[in-house]
Each structure stands twice: as structure tokens, then as C-alpha cells.
Design a protein around this motif. Structure first.
Motif, PDB file in Angstrom:
ATOM      1  N   CYS A   1      -6.043  -0.404   0.724  1.00 51.17           N
ATOM      2  CA  CYS A   1      -6.892  -1.678   0.475  1.00 51.17           C
ATOM      3  C   CYS A   1      -6.313  -2.439   1.710  1.00 51.17           C
ATOM      4  CB  CYS A   1      -6.118  -2.453  -0.617  1.00 51.17           C
ATOM      5  SG  CYS A   1      -6.280  -1.216  -2.094  1.00 51.17           S
TER       6      CYS A   1
ATOM      7  N   CYS B   1      -2.884  -3.978   2.595  1.00 54.21           N
ATOM      8  CA  CYS B   1      -1.870  -3.027   1.782  1.00 54.21           C
ATOM      9  C   CYS B   1      -0.561  -2.829   2.697  1.00 54.21           C
ATOM     10  CB  CYS B   1      -2.356  -1.762   1.488  1.00 54.21           C
ATOM     11  SG  CYS B   1      -0.932  -0.675   0.703  1.00 54.21           S
TER      12      CYS B   1
ATOM     13  N   CYS C   1      -0.616   5.578  -4.685  1.00 55.47           N
ATOM     14  CA  CYS C   1      -1.556   5.065  -3.706  1.00 55.47           C
ATOM     15  C   CYS C   1      -1.692   5.728  -2.485  1.00 55.47           C
ATOM     16  CB  CYS C   1      -1.115   3.900  -3.546  1.00 55.47           C
ATOM     17  SG  CYS C   1      -1.778   2.469  -4.698  1.00 55.47           S
TER      18      CYS C   1
HETATM   19  S1  SF4 Z   1      -0.377  -0.714  -3.126  1.00 60.85           S
HETATM   20 FE1  SF4 Z   1      -2.089   0.403  -3.593  1.00 60.85          FE
HETATM   21  S2  SF4 Z   1      -3.581  -0.811  -4.637  1.00 60.85           S
HETATM   22 FE2  SF4 Z   1      -2.056  -1.997  -3.750  1.00 60.85          FE
HETATM   23  S3  SF4 Z   1      -2.812  -2.598  -1.812  1.00 60.85           S
HETATM   24 FE3  SF4 Z   1      -1.932  -0.750  -1.480  1.00 60.85          FE
HETATM   25  S4  SF4 Z   1      -3.370   0.811  -1.810  1.00 60.85           S
HETATM   26 FE4  SF4 Z   1      -4.170  -0.877  -2.695  1.00 60.85          FE
END
Ligand code: SF4
Lengths: 396, 310
Positions: free
Chosen positions: B22, B25, B50
Motif C-alpha cells: 500500500c 507502507c 503482507c
Molecule cells: S502493512 Fe500491509 S496493509 Fe499495512 S500498509 Fe503495509 S502492505 Fe498495506
């Protein structure tokens, strides 16, 4: 020079592992397997076996360590029983699907519940479709021979699948028998070093191992895995034959036939019960009955052709199951054998007995044969019968 | 910027560009820094979570890393690495075997097998990225989720207000394993993070553990550009103190003498937006208690070392 040694099944297994020179052993103790791990630990302590040994906190981790070691290029071994195998299921399924040639002895023990620690191959038979090669043996000598053979089969570049050598808890693990040990040099020659390149974690040769895989590729993996299982139907007898050249002992490859040539009816067995069945067959032959014995040695891959050839000209056969197949109303081996004979209308009986370490006596097996001889050919779908020990059935 | 961080930043990025984390992140940033520090003589295990989900282990016939990388199961990251390391040692090869695992794979499902590897002293570098839950599968709670957090399995409603239990003090759980090297680090303090990763690498053998708190913009509810700031507030409020334990000797890194009140941190995340004053006070009480305990261990073990030296 061959040596004769009097050992129980667990020591026979340990001696075979020692001669096979694994790099990494990881194991967790469980009755009736524990002695095997203890023997291996002692060999390492005494500097008789140059292996890295990891005394893990669970069977799940035992299999996981072997996956890592195998991915780094090592030859690996572990052993377990029953609940340990169940706990291991998650990485168990993954070892063959990663095509890692791990060898694992399963010292067969009943599954809980009811609470039990005694013998029965319900543990490994329940996992027959998890992708491993499964070999079931009948004596301590065969434990030794099958484990040495297992490394060869597993690491064969046409196979590359893990192998279970399954032997009955207590009946073999704790039974003492003389076995013949081949010279270590002969075994070393029979087992060339494992040098993988199909899957490897090596910083000098970067590979992503098991990325997220879309269905069309996954299907390709499954197809190749199934083809490797089918190729094992050729490779296992070849390895057995080559081993026989070395030691003078053949175990028949996939199945083992005893007095089957002119037999009219046959018993089908798996594992240590085969010894009692052989005596039962001899006794009834002495009475003039034309009866033979077929031992299923390799359950996966299933030797359907051999089973068909062995049984198709018989008037009837009986399968002895030391296990159950819930939902089929019969034992697992019976459904497997029936599937191999699906085109033939041969009556069969299924006997379930010896569960939870109960004895399967020669008399029980003779009674089964006698029943089989008198079988009404119409009674193809006779329900399975239970072999109870009359002396014990009064226990409450 | 410290010399070390400066130097590490110049090194090859061992994670492919374009992985699909994301926006904002900070786990991706952490992973890139960790692997730049450890270098190419490494193998990398990334269990489901993730960083597996965003493609670091690859997809189909592609890979997301420039070192050998694999997907362990959710619960066997440590022992798979233990096995690989045992084999490398037999071959006389010095390979960093590295876990980069989320809190689900570490604090929950993988704890037993990791604790076992730690007890055996298997030579692994284990890095936990703690984003407080199963974020890639839609924000379910884990044992490492903070009390009061909204998650998809601890929703906020008429009767319940998010997770009812406090976050497990997992860095302390690992500290009590008496490891040759253990640290709590933060992506908001990259020079400290990189120093710790390098230190872990320099320990010749044994189990090395680093716990990084990674506030997750997507799952916790703050905007991408606040990613580092929220992580920094976790340290400044002593919600996630940075410390190090080497052979039982505790050190506080960047000790916070007057920690900010924890509401400065909580109020930045939508997952805490329903908390009452009383609930915030409850979290403050536990944060204070844990920080006092850590300070006691720092002074206690320091003097223990001094006494045994003398
Ligand atoms: S930890 Fe996972 S859900 Fe959170 S921002 Fe990073 S990739 Fe996205």
C-alpha cells in the motif's frame, strides 16, 4: 562381510539410517518410535554417524527443519508415529509437493480416540493421498532394507519424492529378530550422494522457492507429481532388484506373492500380519486347500497392475485390514484392492482386526480362509467382518 | 544521517522495485533497509502476510527479491531456516538465514516453533514486522494487537469497543529467551534499525531477534504521509520503547526521560477513535508499568554485569 545382529525394529531402522549417512536428522520422541531417535542420538554422540541432529520441540518443526535442510541440499531423515504424524500434517503435505526427497519412518500406531499407544497403521494409511511414497514392511530385516532403498528411490532424479517406511508399532518396533547387515561400503556405493538442482536455496544461484502460484501452474505441478508417482512403479522394483544383487534379498518390489501360483483363493495383507498369514497359508496347504498370499508392500503408488495380475484368476480373495475407512464400512486396503479389480466380478471379503495393538492370530487368519473357501459367489457385497479374540471379548 | 545508514543506503536494493505494498507502507521500507544491511549472501523467508502478499516471494515464475526467497508456512518460518542453516554449516558456508515475518506468524501461529529454535540456539536472524494483526487478509486481530483497536474480528459496536485484551509485550517475551542478541527497533529511527540489524549479523552464532513496530496506514487508519510520524510517536510515548538485550544485558536506546502521553499516539489512528478517556487511561497505565519494568531491567542488569566484571 555381512554381519548378523539381533535387534528390535527401531534399532534395525537406526542402523539403516546410519549406513545411509544423512546430513540432517530432526526428530521428536513419541511411543513407539522414541528408541529409534535415541539410537541415532547415541551414534552421533559416539561419532559413529556424522549427521547434524536437531532435537526439536514438535513433529511439526521436525518436518520443517528437514524441508529447510533439503532445500539447502542435504539428505534428511526423521521418524514419527500417530499423533506426531497428525501434528506434522501441515508440512507433511508440503514435502512431496515441494519435491523434497525426505525419508521418514512411521512406526505405526493407532489414532486417538479412544486413548491408546498401541499399534495399527491407521496413522499413515489415513494420509495415503498426501503425495508421499509409502512402503509397508513385515520384518526387522525388511525395515533395514527398505530404509536404505528408500533414500535411493526418493533421490532418483525421475522420482524426487519423499518416502515413508511404515512398520507396526511394538509388533516390529519392539520385537527382537536377527538381521543381516551389508558392509557399509556396499551401501555407500548403492547410495550415491544427493546433489539436487531442481529446487535449491543457494545465494550463489538465486531462486524463488514456492512463490504464489496461479491455478494453471499448480495443475502442472500436480500432473508432474502424479507422473513421478507412476514412474515409481518402475523404479521401486528396479531398486529392489539392484539391492538383491548386493545382498541376496529381494522383497518383491511392489507386492510379494506367496504360494499364489495355483491358489484358488488368496489372502491380501499389509505389514507385520504377513508373517502370521504365511503360517496360516502353510497350515491350510497342508490340509490340501489351494490358498495363497499377496502382501501389498507399496501402497503409494498403488500397484494396481500387480494386484490385478495376482488376483484376477482367483475364485475369491479376502483382505485383512488393521485399520478402518470410516464411511466405506470397510478397511482402507479392501477399497484399494477392490478398485484395482473393478473390472472383475470376483467375490471378496474384508476382515478388520488387530486394531489398537490387538493380536491377529494364525487361527483367526485360518478361520478367515476357511470362510473364504466356502464363500457363496453371489455374496460379493458381503459386509466386512470383525476378527475378535474370543478370550478378550469378555473384557469390560 | 549516520555514516552507517549513509553507506547502507548506497548498497544494492535486494527487493525488486514495483512490489504492490500500500502507499505509505513502512514495512516495505523496513524490509528494503534490512536486506540492504544484510547483503546478498542471505536467504530470506517470508511467511504468509503482507510482504508475501505484495509479491516479495514472487508470483508464478517471477520473483520479488534478488536473494533466494521462499514462503514458509505461517507457523514454521524459524525451523525451516534452522534446517537450511544446519546444512550450510555442514558445508562450511556462512549464509545469513533471515526471517522477515509478521506478528501473526511470530506472536501467534509461529510462536512455538520460533521459541523452540531460540531455545536450541539455532543461528537465525529473525525480524518480526509488527503491524498488529493480519493486515493483508483484511485486518483481523492478533495477540500483538493493541487493546481497544478496531479490527475486523474485534469490531466496535453497541456492546463491544474493539479488542478487549492488551497487546502482548512480545519484545519482553523474546528478551526472556536470553538470546545472544535481541532488540526492539522502529522504522522511524532508521539509523538505529540499521545498526541493530548489522549488530545481529555480527553475532557469530545463535538466535537473533529484532522486533519492529510498523504502524499500518491502511489497517490502522491514518494517511500515507503520517506513516513515519505515527511510528515515531509510538517510541516517544514509550508505547514501543527501543531497547537491546545482549546476553542478558539490557540497554535502552534513545531513552525517553519524559515520555509523551500515549493519547498523542492513539489519537492519530482511526482504529482507536472510539476510545473513552477511561480506556485511554487504562492503556497509559499499562504502558507506564511496562516502561518502568524495562527501566528496572536496564539498571538491574547493568549493575549485574558490573558486579560480575569486578
Ligand atoms: S502493512 Fe500491509 S496493509 Fe499495512 S500498509 Fe503495509 S502492505 Fe498495506
Amino acid at each position: 562381510m555381512n554381519r548378523i545382529k539381533v535387534v528390535n525394529g527401531n534399532e534395525a531402522a537406526a542402523l539403516a539410517v546410519k549406513m545411509s549417512s544423512p546430513d540432517v536428522i530432526a526428530a521428536y520422541p513419541i511411543t513407539p518410535q522414541s528408541q529409534l531417535v535415541e539410537y541415532l542420538g547415541q551414534y552421533v554422540a559416539d561419532d559413529e554417524l556424522d549427521a547434524s541432529m536437531s532435537e526439536v520441540e514438535s513433529e511439526h518443526s521436525a518436518m520443517s527443519i528437514l524441508q529447510g535442510a533439503s532445500l539447502a541440499g542435504g539428505r534428511t531423515f526423521t521418524a514419527t508415529s500417530s499423533q506426531g504424524l497428525a501434528l506434522m500434517y501441515e508440512p507433511y503435505f508440503r514435502t512431496p509437493t515441494l519435491r523434497l526427497p525426505v525419508v521418514m519412518a512411521i512406526v505405526n500406531r493407532e489414532m486417538i480416540s479412544p486413548q491408546t499407544v498401541w499399534g495399527g497403521p491407521q496413522d499413515s494409511l489415513t494420509l495415503r493421498d498426501a503425495g508421499w511414497i509409502q512402503i509397508y514392511v513385515e520384518s526387522n530385516q525388511e525395515i533395514f532394507d527398505a530404509i536404505v532403498q528408500a533414500f535411493r528411490i526418493a533421490e532418483d532424479e525421475d522420482i524426487l519424492l519423499p518416502v515413508n517406511v511404515c512398520y507396526d508399532g511394538f509388533y516390529l518396533s519392539h520385537l527382537t529378530e536377527p538381521i543381516e547387515l551389508p558392509p557399509a561400503d556396499d551401501v555407500a556405493e548403492f547410495l550415491p550422494p544427493y546433489e539436487p538442482d531442481h529446487i535449491l536455496l543457494d545465494p550463489d544461484d538465486v531462486m524463488s522457492v514456492d512463490p504464489l502460484t496461479p491455478g494453471h501452474l499448480l495443475m502442472e505441478y500436480r500432473r508432474r507429481h502424479m507422473e513421478a508417482q507412476q514412474r515409481a512403479l518402475q523404479v521401486i522394483p528396479q531398486v529392489d532388484e539392484e539391492y538383491a544383487g548386493l545382498t541376496g534379498r529381494s522383497w518383491g518390489g511392489l507386492t510379494y506373492s506367496y504360494r499364489m501360483q495355483d491358489a484358488e483363493v488368496a489372502l491380501v495383507t499389509l505389514g507385520s500380519m504377513t508373517g502370521a498369514a504365511r503360517v496360516a497359508v502353510d497350515n491350510l496347504r497342508d490340509e490340501g486347500r489351494k490358498v495363497g498370499l499377496l502382501k501389498i508392500r507399496v501402497l503409494r503408488p498403488f500397484p494396481a497392475t500387480e494386484v490385478l495380475c495376482a488376483l484376477q484368476d482367483k475364485r475369491a480373495y479376502a483382505v485383512i485390514d488393521r485399520n478402518v475407512s470410516f464411511g466405506w464400512g470397510s478397511g482402507i486396503l479392501h477399497t484399494e484392492v477392490r478398485a484395482a479389480l473393478s473390472g472383475k466380478n470376483i467375490p471378496s471379503l474384508n476382515y478388520i482386526g488387530g486394531l489398537g495393538g490387538e493380536d491377529l492370530t494364525v487361527q483367526m487368519l485360518q478361520d478367515a480362509i476357511n470362510e473364504l473357501v466356502q464363500l457363496d459367489c453371489e455374496a460379493v457385497d458381503a459386509p466386512c467382518r470383525w476378527l475378535h479374540n474370543p478370550q478378550r471379548s469378555g473384557d469390560r | 544521517m549516520s555514516d552507517l545508514l549513509n553507506e547502507v543506503m548506497q548498497r544494492d536494493d535486494l527487493i525488486s522495485p514495483g512490489i504492490s505494498a500500500c502507499v505509505g507502507c513502512n514495512v516495505e521500507l523496513t524490509l528494503r533497509l534490512v536486506m540492504k544491511t544484510l547483503g546478498p549472501q542471505s536467504i530470506l523467508a517470508i511467511p504468509p502476510g503482507c510482504m508475501g502478499g505484495v509479491g516479495v516471494v514472487g508470483y508464478g515464475a517471477t520473483t520479488g527479491a534478488k536473494v533466494p526467497v521462499f514462503f514458509p508456512l505461517l507457523d514454521n518460518t524459524a525451523p525451516m531456516l534452522s534446517g537450511a542453516r544446519l546444512q550450510y554449516e555442514r558445508e562450511g558456508r556462512d549464509v545469513n538465514v533471515v526471517a522477515f515475518a509478521g506478528d501473526g506468524a511470530t506472536v501467534d501461529a509461529g510462536f512455538g516453533s520460533m521459541s523452540g529454535a531460540a531455545e536450541r540456539g539455532d543461528s537465525i536472524i529473525y525480524i518480526c514486522y509488527d503491524n498488529e494483526g493480519y493486515m493483508n487478509t483484511g485486518f483481523q486481530r492478533s495477540g500483538s494487537t493493541a487493546k481497544g483497536s478496531w479490527t475486523s474480528t474485534t469490531p466496535v459496536g453497541e456492546r463491544l469497543g474493539g479488542k478487549t485484551q492488551h497487546k502482548m509485550d512480545f519484545p519482553m517475551v523474546m528478551a526472556m529467551h536470553d538470546l545472544p542478541y535481541m532488540a526492539a527497533a522502529s522504522v522511524a529511527y532508521p539509523q538505529d534499525l540499521v545498526r541493530k540489524v548489522q549488530k545481529a549479523q555480527q553475532v557469530p552464532e545463535g538466535f537473533r531477534y529484532i522486533h519492529v513496530l510498523n504502524p499500518c496506514p491502511n489497517g490502522w487508519g491514518f494517511s500515507a504521509e503520517e506513516s513515519i510520524e505515527v511510528a515515531r510517536l509510538a517510541v516517544q510515548t514509550a508505547f514501543h520503547p527501543l531497547f537491546e538485550v545482549i546476553d542478558g544485558d539490557f540497554t535502552l536506546d534513545r531513552p525517553v526521560s519524559e515520555p509523551k502521553k500515549v493519547h498523542h499516539y492513539l489519537s492519530r489512528c482511526r482504529k482507536f477513535s472510539h476510545l473513552s478517556e477511561v480506556e485511554t487511561e487504562d492503556i497509559q497505565r499499562v504502558v507506564d508499568r511496562r516502561y518502568r519494568r524495562l527501566q528496572a531491567l536496564v539498571s538491574g542488569t547493568g549493575s549485574y554485569e558490573a558486579a560480575s566484571d569486578g
